[in-house]
Design a protein around this motif. Structure first.
Motif, mmCIF file in Angstrom:
data_model
loop_
_atom_site.group_PDB
_atom_site.id
_atom_site.type_symbol
_atom_site.label_atom_id
_atom_site.label_comp_id
_atom_site.label_asym_id
_atom_site.label_seq_id
_atom_site.Cartn_x
_atom_site.Cartn_y
_atom_site.Cartn_z
ATOM 1 N N PRO A 142 0.837 -1.216 0.000
ATOM 2 C CA PRO A 142 0.000 0.000 0.000
ATOM 3 C C PRO A 142 0.866 1.258 0.000
ATOM 4 O O PRO A 142 2.000 1.260 0.464
ATOM 5 C CB PRO A 142 -0.796 -0.125 1.305
ATOM 6 N N MET A 143 0.293 2.331 -0.525
ATOM 7 C CA MET A 143 0.996 3.600 -0.551
ATOM 8 C C MET A 143 0.932 4.251 0.831
ATOM 9 O O MET A 143 -0.158 4.461 1.376
ATOM 10 C CB MET A 143 0.365 4.539 -1.592
ATOM 11 N N GLY A 144 2.075 4.531 1.421
ATOM 12 C CA GLY A 144 2.113 5.150 2.736
ATOM 13 C C GLY A 144 1.813 6.637 2.685
ATOM 14 O O GLY A 144 1.873 7.280 1.621
ATOM 15 N N ALA A 145 1.512 7.193 3.856
ATOM 16 C CA ALA A 145 1.152 8.610 3.926
ATOM 17 C C ALA A 145 2.368 9.519 3.901
ATOM 18 O O ALA A 145 2.286 10.662 3.441
ATOM 19 C CB ALA A 145 0.336 8.875 5.193
ATOM 20 N N TRP A 146 3.487 9.025 4.393
ATOM 21 C CA TRP A 146 4.663 9.875 4.512
ATOM 22 C C TRP A 146 5.560 9.700 3.309
ATOM 23 O O TRP A 146 5.535 8.677 2.639
ATOM 24 C CB TRP A 146 5.388 9.578 5.815
ATOM 25 N N GLY A 147 6.330 10.711 3.002
ATOM 26 C CA GLY A 147 7.098 10.721 1.771
ATOM 27 C C GLY A 147 6.442 11.673 0.793
ATOM 28 O O GLY A 147 6.110 12.815 1.128
ATOM 29 N N ILE A 148 6.221 11.190 -0.423
ATOM 30 C CA ILE A 148 5.642 12.055 -1.459
ATOM 31 C C ILE A 148 4.253 12.569 -1.086
ATOM 32 O O ILE A 148 3.966 13.760 -1.277
ATOM 33 C CB ILE A 148 5.623 11.312 -2.812
ATOM 34 N N PRO A 149 3.331 11.739 -0.561
ATOM 35 C CA PRO A 149 2.020 12.290 -0.186
ATOM 36 C C PRO A 149 2.115 13.429 0.821
ATOM 37 O O PRO A 149 1.399 14.433 0.713
ATOM 38 C CB PRO A 149 1.292 11.080 0.400
ATOM 39 N N ALA A 150 2.990 13.296 1.813
ATOM 40 C CA ALA A 150 3.155 14.369 2.803
ATOM 41 C C ALA A 150 3.756 15.616 2.155
ATOM 42 O O ALA A 150 3.345 16.748 2.453
ATOM 43 C CB ALA A 150 4.036 13.893 3.950
ATOM 44 N N ILE A 151 4.720 15.414 1.252
ATOM 45 C CA ILE A 151 5.319 16.549 0.545
ATOM 46 C C ILE A 151 4.265 17.251 -0.300
ATOM 47 O O ILE A 151 4.184 18.490 -0.329
ATOM 48 C CB ILE A 151 6.495 16.076 -0.332
ATOM 49 N N ASN A 152 3.444 16.472 -1.003
ATOM 50 C CA ASN A 152 2.386 17.066 -1.826
ATOM 51 C C ASN A 152 1.367 17.816 -0.974
ATOM 52 O O ASN A 152 0.806 18.820 -1.411
ATOM 53 C CB ASN A 152 1.694 15.981 -2.650
ATOM 54 N N THR A 153 1.100 17.316 0.221
ATOM 55 C CA THR A 153 0.201 18.034 1.126
ATOM 56 C C THR A 153 0.781 19.395 1.477
ATOM 57 O O THR A 153 0.075 20.421 1.453
ATOM 58 C CB THR A 153 -0.034 17.218 2.408
ATOM 59 N N LEU A 154 2.066 19.429 1.788
ATOM 60 C CA LEU A 154 2.728 20.695 2.094
ATOM 61 C C LEU A 154 2.700 21.629 0.887
ATOM 62 O O LEU A 154 2.471 22.842 1.035
ATOM 63 C CB LEU A 154 4.173 20.423 2.525
ATOM 64 N N LEU A 155 2.909 21.078 -0.307
ATOM 65 C CA LEU A 155 2.894 21.902 -1.519
ATOM 66 C C LEU A 155 1.532 22.539 -1.746
ATOM 67 O O LEU A 155 1.432 23.745 -2.030
ATOM 68 C CB LEU A 155 3.281 21.051 -2.731
ATOM 69 N N LEU A 156 0.464 21.749 -1.609
ATOM 70 C CA LEU A 156 -0.864 22.296 -1.865
ATOM 71 C C LEU A 156 -1.293 23.282 -0.789
ATOM 72 O O LEU A 156 -1.929 24.303 -1.081
ATOM 73 C CB LEU A 156 -1.889 21.168 -1.990
ATOM 74 N N LEU A 157 -0.966 22.988 0.461
ATOM 75 C CA LEU A 157 -1.290 23.949 1.520
ATOM 76 C C LEU A 157 -0.536 25.261 1.303
ATOM 77 O O LEU A 157 -1.091 26.352 1.510
ATOM 78 C CB LEU A 157 -0.943 23.356 2.883
ATOM 79 N N SER A 158 0.715 25.155 0.864
ATOM 80 C CA SER A 158 1.488 26.362 0.564
ATOM 81 C C SER A 158 0.884 27.118 -0.607
ATOM 82 O O SER A 158 0.850 28.359 -0.616
ATOM 83 C CB SER A 158 2.942 25.988 0.256
ATOM 84 N N SER A 159 0.390 26.384 -1.606
ATOM 85 C CA SER A 159 -0.216 27.046 -2.766
ATOM 86 C C SER A 159 -1.499 27.772 -2.384
ATOM 87 O O SER A 159 -1.839 28.801 -2.974
ATOM 88 C CB SER A 159 -0.492 26.018 -3.873
ATOM 89 N N GLY A 160 -2.221 27.242 -1.385
ATOM 90 C CA GLY A 160 -3.397 27.950 -0.893
ATOM 91 C C GLY A 160 -3.020 29.284 -0.277
ATOM 92 O O GLY A 160 -3.738 30.286 -0.410
ATOM 93 N N ALA A 161 -1.850 29.305 0.397
ATOM 94 C CA ALA A 161 -1.369 30.555 0.991
ATOM 95 C C ALA A 161 -0.908 31.536 -0.090
ATOM 96 O O ALA A 161 -1.185 32.748 -0.006
ATOM 97 C CB ALA A 161 -0.231 30.263 1.960
ATOM 98 N N THR A 162 -0.239 31.036 -1.132
ATOM 99 C CA THR A 162 0.279 31.933 -2.166
ATOM 100 C C THR A 162 -0.844 32.518 -3.023
ATOM 101 O O THR A 162 -0.751 33.678 -3.451
ATOM 102 C CB THR A 162 1.292 31.201 -3.061
ATOM 103 N N ILE A 163 -1.905 31.746 -3.278
ATOM 104 C CA ILE A 163 -3.013 32.308 -4.056
ATOM 105 C C ILE A 163 -3.752 33.368 -3.235
ATOM 106 O O ILE A 163 -4.224 34.371 -3.763
ATOM 107 C CB ILE A 163 -3.982 31.200 -4.538
ATOM 108 N N THR A 164 -3.819 33.171 -1.922
ATOM 109 C CA THR A 164 -4.401 34.185 -1.049
ATOM 110 C C THR A 164 -3.529 35.436 -1.026
ATOM 111 O O THR A 164 -4.037 36.566 -1.014
ATOM 112 C CB THR A 164 -4.570 33.634 0.369
#
Length: 290
Positions: free
Chosen positions: A150-172
């Motif tokens: 199974p695909m774990g939560a940590w690694g790329i998924p966690a990095i992508n979560t940080l990227l999208l949350l950061s993008s929410g801040a930058t669009i604001t």
């Protein structure tokens, strides 16, 4: 038409071919994808043709709407219609993803326990498959989907979560710059948001390659594989479309199309991007984490 008439009359555009072209492009892409997934050689070429037609649709439709906006064809009544239309579009997208989240919930919390012998269907376990393991993630009875990791939560998924949350801040941040009539902040915020979104897509593409090549996690890997790719794949498509829309908004911003009081196109894409962020949080929690 006088200025007063423009302010009171509701704008009705000329008949447009774009809805029909949109329908044909999406249908072509889906048919090609189905053929490709079933190992029909011509499928990938049909997908490419559908995507090219879809790109033509976006270019042409965006061009027409931008021209109408710059011609001052839209009054406050049209602006309200646009806002209502975007609201209901995002609402439809919410229910679209809710359907898949609901399917995931039903499989994990209802179907698997039943097949494992819980509840009033306990007697059917011996009939269906007595050795069935109801644990999640499941590859089906008798390891039908094959062994996989199974695909774990940590690694790329966690990095992508940080990227999208950061993008929410930058669009604001970009929105704040627009409302302050700060062109530099607007451009920088949009550029950062696009970069983060594209980086997310690149990481997801690598994740898929890793899943297929090293984890044996494919669309054929039972119900876990199919739900994983269905949810994350559609979300990735939405991120890609959001990035394309942001690129169009960036181009318009560079040309000075927006003002502090006339920028609904920006707001509509920002709403969509925040929606994509929220959906990813749900995916990270319920698909990757639990």
């Amino acid at each position: 038409m006088s200025t007063t008439e423009q302010q009171t009359a509701y704008f009705i555009p000329e008949p447009s071919p774009w809805p029909i072209i949109g329908m044909v492009s999406l249908l072509t892409t889906l048919i090609g994808a189905v053929l490709a997934m079933n190992s029909v050689a011509v499928g990938k070429f049909i997908v490419i043709a559908g995507l090219l037609l879809f790109a033509y649709l976006l270019f042409g439709w965006f061009r027409d709407v931008i021209s109408e906006n710059l011609a001052d064809s839209y009054n406050q009544q049209v602006d309200r219609s646009f806002r209502m239309g975007m609201f209901w579009f995002i609402a439809s997208e919410v229910f679209f993803f809710l359907a898949f989240f609901g399917a995931l919930f039903y499989i994990r919390n209802v179907a698997l326990p039943w097949l494992g012998g819980e509840g009033y269907l306990s007697a059917t376990r011996e009939i269906l498959y007595s050795q069935f393991d109801p644990a999640w993630p499941s590859q089906g009875p008798g390891a039908l989907g094959g062994d996989f990791t199974p695909m774990g939560a940590w690694g790329i998924p966690a990095i992508n979560t940080l990227l999208l949350l950061s993008s929410g801040a930058t669009i604001t941040w970009a929105h704040w710059g627009l409302k302050q009539d700060n062109q530099k902040t607007l451009i920088r915020g949009l550029t950062a948001t696009i970069a983060l979104g594209l980086l997310f897509v690149c990481f997801q593409a690598y994740e898929y390659f890793h899943a297929y090549a090293e984890l044996n996690l494919t669309l054929q890997t039972g119900v876990y594989g199919s739900t994983f790719y269905m949810l994350t794949g559609f979300h990735g498509f939405h991120v890609t479309m959001g990035a394309i829309m942001l690129m169009a908004i960036l181009g318009r911003s560079l040309k000075g199309h927006f003002s502090t009081h006339n920028h609904f196109a920006f707001e509509a894409v920002a709403w969509y991007w925040h929606f994509v962020d929220v959906v990813w949080l749900g995916l990270f929690i319920f698909v990757y984490w639990f």
